[in-house]
Motif scaffolding. Structure first.
Motif, short mmCIF file in Angstrom:
data_model
loop_
_atom_site.label_atom_id
_atom_site.label_comp_id
_atom_site.label_asym_id
_atom_site.label_seq_id
_atom_site.Cartn_x
_atom_site.Cartn_y
_atom_site.Cartn_z
N VAL A 172 0.89 -0.92 0.24
CA VAL A 172 -0.45 0.14 -0.15
C VAL A 172 0.95 1.05 0.10
O VAL A 172 0.64 2.24 -0.52
N SER A 173 2.51 0.73 0.48
CA SER A 173 2.74 2.73 0.75
C SER A 173 4.04 2.60 -0.67
O SER A 173 4.40 3.36 -0.67
N GLY A 174 4.01 1.57 -1.20
CA GLY A 174 5.18 1.22 -2.21
C GLY A 174 6.18 1.23 -2.24
O GLY A 174 6.81 0.71 -3.22
N THR A 175 6.46 1.07 -0.71
CA THR A 175 7.96 0.35 -0.42
C THR A 175 8.36 -0.84 -0.41
O THR A 175 9.64 -1.57 -0.80
N LEU A 176 7.16 -2.09 -0.79
CA LEU A 176 7.23 -3.36 -1.45
C LEU A 176 6.78 -3.52 -2.69
O LEU A 176 5.55 -3.17 -3.60
N LYS A 177 7.75 -3.84 -3.68
CA LYS A 177 7.55 -4.17 -5.39
C LYS A 177 7.86 -5.29 -5.47
O LYS A 177 7.76 -5.96 -4.83
N ARG A 178 6.77 -5.26 -6.67
CA ARG A 178 6.27 -6.62 -7.29
C ARG A 178 6.80 -6.35 -8.50
O ARG A 178 6.34 -5.82 -8.72
N LYS A 179 6.94 -7.75 -9.34
CA LYS A 179 7.24 -7.95 -10.62
C LYS A 179 6.65 -9.61 -11.65
O LYS A 179 6.79 -9.97 -10.63
N PHE A 180 5.75 -9.45 -12.25
CA PHE A 180 4.76 -10.44 -12.50
C PHE A 180 5.10 -11.07 -13.93
O PHE A 180 5.01 -10.65 -14.89
N HIS A 181 5.54 -11.85 -14.07
CA HIS A 181 5.79 -12.28 -15.97
C HIS A 181 4.77 -13.17 -15.96
O HIS A 181 4.55 -14.32 -15.67
N ILE A 182 4.05 -12.64 -17.32
CA ILE A 182 2.68 -13.36 -17.06
C ILE A 182 3.06 -13.92 -18.57
O ILE A 182 3.09 -13.58 -19.71
N VAL A 183 2.66 -15.40 -18.36
CA VAL A 183 2.07 -15.98 -20.06
C VAL A 183 0.47 -15.98 -20.28
O VAL A 183 -0.02 -16.30 -19.58
N GLU A 184 0.50 -15.58 -21.44
CA GLU A 184 -0.78 -15.40 -21.63
C GLU A 184 -1.31 -16.79 -22.74
O GLU A 184 0.02 -17.88 -22.51
N GLY A 185 -2.48 -17.40 -23.61
CA GLY A 185 -2.88 -18.22 -24.15
C GLY A 185 -3.59 -19.83 -23.40
O GLY A 185 -3.69 -20.99 -23.82
N GLY A 186 -4.00 -19.44 -22.00
CA GLY A 186 -4.60 -20.05 -21.45
C GLY A 186 -4.12 -21.18 -20.90
O GLY A 186 -2.68 -21.30 -20.59
N ILE A 187 -4.86 -22.31 -20.00
CA ILE A 187 -4.07 -23.30 -19.02
C ILE A 187 -3.34 -24.51 -20.17
O ILE A 187 -2.34 -25.22 -18.85
N GLU A 188 -3.25 -24.52 -21.39
CA GLU A 188 -2.30 -25.47 -21.46
C GLU A 188 -0.81 -24.86 -21.78
O GLU A 188 -0.36 -24.99 -22.30
N GLN A 189 -0.88 -23.40 -21.51
CA GLN A 189 0.81 -22.68 -21.16
C GLN A 189 1.30 -22.83 -19.68
O GLN A 189 2.82 -23.06 -20.63
N ALA A 190 0.30 -23.84 -18.93
CA ALA A 190 1.20 -24.00 -17.85
C ALA A 190 2.36 -25.11 -17.45
O ALA A 190 3.48 -24.22 -17.31
#
Length: 347
Positions: free
Chosen positions: A299-317
């Motif tokens: 909430v304060s912005g002091t903890l940053k995060r990054k997501f590596h997103i894979v698109e294309g549905g469950i068969e991409q898992a």
């Protein structure tokens, strides 16, 4: 439009080494088979979490969880939306939830295995697969309980550009430690220094890596290990007196038939160091205090995060899962399974 079928990813074979194209298979089942009974809910999966521990789940060996059996849905945590609720369920249609229903597009889940997401300014749904999920909790308890990190100490984090490592680095800085990150490649190292704010990021792929560690770090007080293998063995030679080694993971060894043994363990004796493994599930009764602190950071912005997103549905898992073992991701690796459902019913 409500689909007539849904997909599951099941374990097809147990690989000896790297995950193979035939390690998993897709099965299609009628959605009509899924009817939530009393105290249960039907959840449509929207996001899946991919984690290094999954390689261990498909080994037929004794561990902290039983191995996934051939033909079973692959174990995985996810986010989803309740699309139908059984009699007496505490959940309502439209509730956003997290749970470990595995790699499947729909699942009937008991209420006690679901957590309703608390979304607010500064908190996104995906955070429950990252800093407010197992990644954040693992970093929190690994540093606080096992590492017992103190202000002014030197913390070294391997696998620092991954989901757990990224948060461990930031919690280390917040605790007043000097934080050194180890990652693969100059791009990841720049990101760790410029965005995450570590004191120094070291590229383990660099030909000068070993001398760089000696030059910039010298000797360490806490080593948060996500890698194991040769990296752990080397850093055992860089211990201060009473150092603590936090054994979180060993991603370098997960695909090996027989991991190599340690050679430098005598340093643990001479430096009176401790080396301890841990499993985040053991701290379940302490989750609320950790989540409260992690939420404040988001909430304060002091903890940053990054997501590596894979698109294309469950068969991409299953196709994306090997990225964890080749350094192909930066931040938390997730798969987008679906958009929100249009189903609206209360059974």
């Amino acid at each position: 439009m409500v689909p007539s079928n849904y997909k599951q990813i099941v374990l097809n074979s147990r690989p000896d080494g790297d995950i193979e194209p035939d390690t998993f298979r897709t099965e299609v089942r009628p959605l009509s088979q899924l009817t939530p009974g009393p105290g249960k809910a039907l959840v449509q999966c929207t996001w899946l979490s991919l984690d290094p521990a999954m390689r261990g789940y498909i080994r037929d060996v004794r561990s902290y969880l039983p191995p996934v059996q051939i033909g079973e849905v692959m174990r995985a945590a996810g986010l989803g939306i309740v699309v139908a609720a059984g009699p007496g369920s505490t959940f309502s249609v439209g509730d956003y939830v997290s749970g470990a229903w595995g790699m499947q597009e729909y699942a009937v889940v008991h209420d006690k295995h679901l957590v309703k997401l608390e979304l607010s300014p500064g908190i996104d749904a995906l955070d429950y697969l990252g800093p407010l999920g197992s990644s954040g909790l693992t970093a929190y308890f690994g540093l606080k309980d096992v590492g017992k990190l103190k202000a002014g100490e030197k913390l070294v984090v391997s696998g620092a550009a991954g989901s757990v490592g990224t948060i461990a680095c930031q919690l280390g800085k917040a605790a007043g430690a000097k934080v050194y990150a180890i990652a693969g490649g100059p791009e990841k190292c720049r990101w760790l220094e410029q965005e995450i704010g570590v004191d120094k990021a070291l590229d383990y792929k660099s030909p000068t890596f070993f001398s760089d560690v000696k030059k910039h770090i010298g000797y360490l007080d806490v080593y948060f290990d996500n890698v194991g293998g040769d990296m752990l063995d080397f850093l055992l030679t860089r211990l201060n007196k009473n150092a603590r080694i936090v054994l979180c993971g060993a991603i370098s060894a997960y695909n090996a038939k027989k991991p190599k043994g340690l050679q430098a363990y005598l340093n643990i004796i001479s430096q009176r160091a401790t080396l301890q493994g841990f499993i985040v599930m053991d701290y379940e009764h302490q989750y609320p205090e950790a989540l409260d602190e992690l939420r404040k950071g988001l909430v304060s912005g002091t903890l940053k995060r990054k997501f590596h997103i894979v698109e294309g549905g469950i068969e991409q898992a299953p196709k994306a899962l090997p990225m964890l073992f080749t350094g192909g991701n930066t931040g938390k690796l997730v798969v987008k399974v679906s958009e929100e459902s249009k189903v609206e019913s209360k059974l």
